[in-house]
Motif scaffolding. Sequence first.
Motif, short mmCIF file in Angstrom:
data_model
loop_
_atom_site.label_atom_id
_atom_site.label_comp_id
_atom_site.label_asym_id
_atom_site.label_seq_id
_atom_site.Cartn_x
_atom_site.Cartn_y
_atom_site.Cartn_z
N SER A 197 0.82 -1.22 0.00
CA SER A 197 0.00 0.00 0.00
C SER A 197 0.86 1.27 0.00
N HIS A 198 2.18 1.11 0.21
CA HIS A 198 3.09 2.26 0.22
C HIS A 198 4.26 1.96 -0.73
N ARG A 199 3.98 1.87 -2.00
CA ARG A 199 5.04 1.55 -2.95
C ARG A 199 6.12 2.62 -2.95
N VAL A 200 7.36 2.16 -3.04
CA VAL A 200 8.50 3.07 -3.00
C VAL A 200 9.03 3.32 -4.41
N GLU A 201 9.36 4.57 -4.68
CA GLU A 201 10.05 4.93 -5.92
C GLU A 201 11.46 5.36 -5.56
N LEU A 202 12.45 4.77 -6.23
CA LEU A 202 13.84 5.11 -6.01
C LEU A 202 14.28 6.16 -7.03
N ASP A 203 14.75 7.28 -6.54
CA ASP A 203 15.28 8.35 -7.39
C ASP A 203 16.79 8.29 -7.29
N LEU A 204 17.44 7.61 -8.25
CA LEU A 204 18.89 7.45 -8.24
C LEU A 204 19.53 8.72 -8.80
N VAL A 205 20.35 9.36 -7.97
CA VAL A 205 20.87 10.69 -8.32
C VAL A 205 22.40 10.72 -8.25
N HIS A 206 23.01 11.18 -9.32
CA HIS A 206 24.44 11.46 -9.31
C HIS A 206 24.61 12.97 -9.42
N VAL A 207 25.48 13.53 -8.59
CA VAL A 207 25.66 14.98 -8.56
C VAL A 207 27.03 15.35 -9.13
N LEU A 208 27.01 16.27 -10.08
CA LEU A 208 28.25 16.82 -10.64
C LEU A 208 28.45 18.23 -10.11
N ARG A 209 29.67 18.52 -9.74
CA ARG A 209 29.97 19.86 -9.22
C ARG A 209 29.98 20.88 -10.37
N GLY A 210 29.37 22.03 -10.13
CA GLY A 210 29.37 23.10 -11.12
C GLY A 210 28.01 23.29 -11.76
N VAL A 211 28.02 23.83 -12.98
CA VAL A 211 26.78 24.15 -13.69
C VAL A 211 26.63 23.24 -14.90
N PRO A 212 25.42 23.11 -15.46
CA PRO A 212 25.22 22.31 -16.67
C PRO A 212 26.05 22.88 -17.82
N ALA A 250 27.76 26.98 -18.80
CA ALA A 250 29.19 27.22 -18.56
C ALA A 250 29.63 28.52 -19.21
N GLY A 251 30.61 29.17 -18.59
CA GLY A 251 31.04 30.48 -19.06
C GLY A 251 32.04 30.48 -20.19
N SER A 252 32.65 29.35 -20.49
CA SER A 252 33.66 29.29 -21.55
C SER A 252 33.54 27.98 -22.31
N LYS A 253 34.11 27.94 -23.50
CA LYS A 253 34.03 26.73 -24.31
C LYS A 253 34.73 25.55 -23.65
N PRO A 254 35.96 25.72 -23.12
CA PRO A 254 36.61 24.59 -22.44
C PRO A 254 35.78 24.04 -21.28
N GLU A 255 35.15 24.94 -20.52
CA GLU A 255 34.32 24.49 -19.40
C GLU A 255 33.10 23.75 -19.90
N ARG A 256 32.50 24.25 -21.00
CA ARG A 256 31.33 23.57 -21.56
C ARG A 256 31.69 22.17 -22.02
N GLU A 257 32.83 22.03 -22.67
CA GLU A 257 33.26 20.73 -23.16
C GLU A 257 33.57 19.78 -22.01
N TYR A 258 34.17 20.31 -20.97
CA TYR A 258 34.50 19.47 -19.81
C TYR A 258 33.24 18.99 -19.10
N GLN A 259 32.30 19.91 -18.88
CA GLN A 259 31.06 19.54 -18.21
C GLN A 259 30.25 18.55 -19.06
N LYS A 260 30.31 18.72 -20.38
CA LYS A 260 29.60 17.81 -21.27
C LYS A 260 30.20 16.41 -21.19
N LEU A 261 31.53 16.34 -21.12
CA LEU A 261 32.21 15.05 -20.99
C LEU A 261 31.86 14.37 -19.67
N CYS A 262 31.86 15.15 -18.60
CA CYS A 262 31.48 14.61 -17.29
C CYS A 262 30.05 14.10 -17.28
#
Length: 298
Positions: A30-45, A49-61
């Motif tokens: 009667s109380h089904r559980v939903e698991l929200d599996l979360v991985h956290v990356l430091r920084g912004v999506p 990102a403010g620069s091209k190198p940062e965008r590429e790095y965050q995209k790779l991560c």
Amino acid sequence: MRYVVGITMDNRGRDAVSLALALAQTTLSSHRVELDLVHVLRGVPPEQAGSKPEREYQKLCLEEAEQWMAKTHDLVPKTIRSTTSVHFADSMAAGLIDKATSCPCDLIIVGAASHGPLRRFTIGSVANALLHSSPVPVALAPSGYLPPSRLTRLSCALGMRPGAEVALNVATQSSVLHDVPLRLISLIALDSRTEDVERTDAARDHAKKLLLRASQSVEDATEVMVDVALGRSIESAIEKLTWDDGEIVLIGSSRLAKNRSIFMGTTANKMLRSLPVPMVVVPRYHAADFISDNGISI
């Protein structure tokens, strides 16, 4: 019910999933559980990102994290509802709290530090931050934790100071929810030079009163028992108790905690050094919260 499970790219993530499965598989239908599996990356999506190198790095991560999350998702049986996501935040603890507070959440689950001894706790920076700030209960899986076929018992460590009733209320409701017996434990650290008989008797009397209250609360829904352990320290008292492989311990927060927030006290820290089973720390709640929320359980 919803559990936010903190996934890391090491054994801690697997330990957290194992504990989440142990809890989810014993919850009443009667109380089904939903698991929200979360991985956290430091920084912004990447797109922020403010620069091209940062965008590429965050995209790779992000790509690497998504591949890892897909593998982690395969660990969850299809009978249990689950989702995966990658979240960007200043820290993993902040990201998990963001996800937990974005919609109703009953529990955050994380693993112990990866360098901890087998089946013991070593608190890393993520768990430490959560155990001193989370607004929802936090479950900590010991290093090398393997999910039992089912939970066998819920233990609740109770002190004699005001606030023990909160942990007791959560424990009684949770034991019924997971259909497992409830054990109330009172740990007494005696002075190395003299055994304080009066304090020991007072603790035993207090435990009996809590046992009566818990038994009346659950009625015939589950079995309730009490264990009083004495030792020269909290750690030695814990070692005198027997522990099931399918057991989980629940404790309350320190009186220093703000309302609806966790702050793990000195006794809980001492317990972690010796516990061979998962621990759940619940926030400090005011009595009115149990009325407005119609009960709190994990």
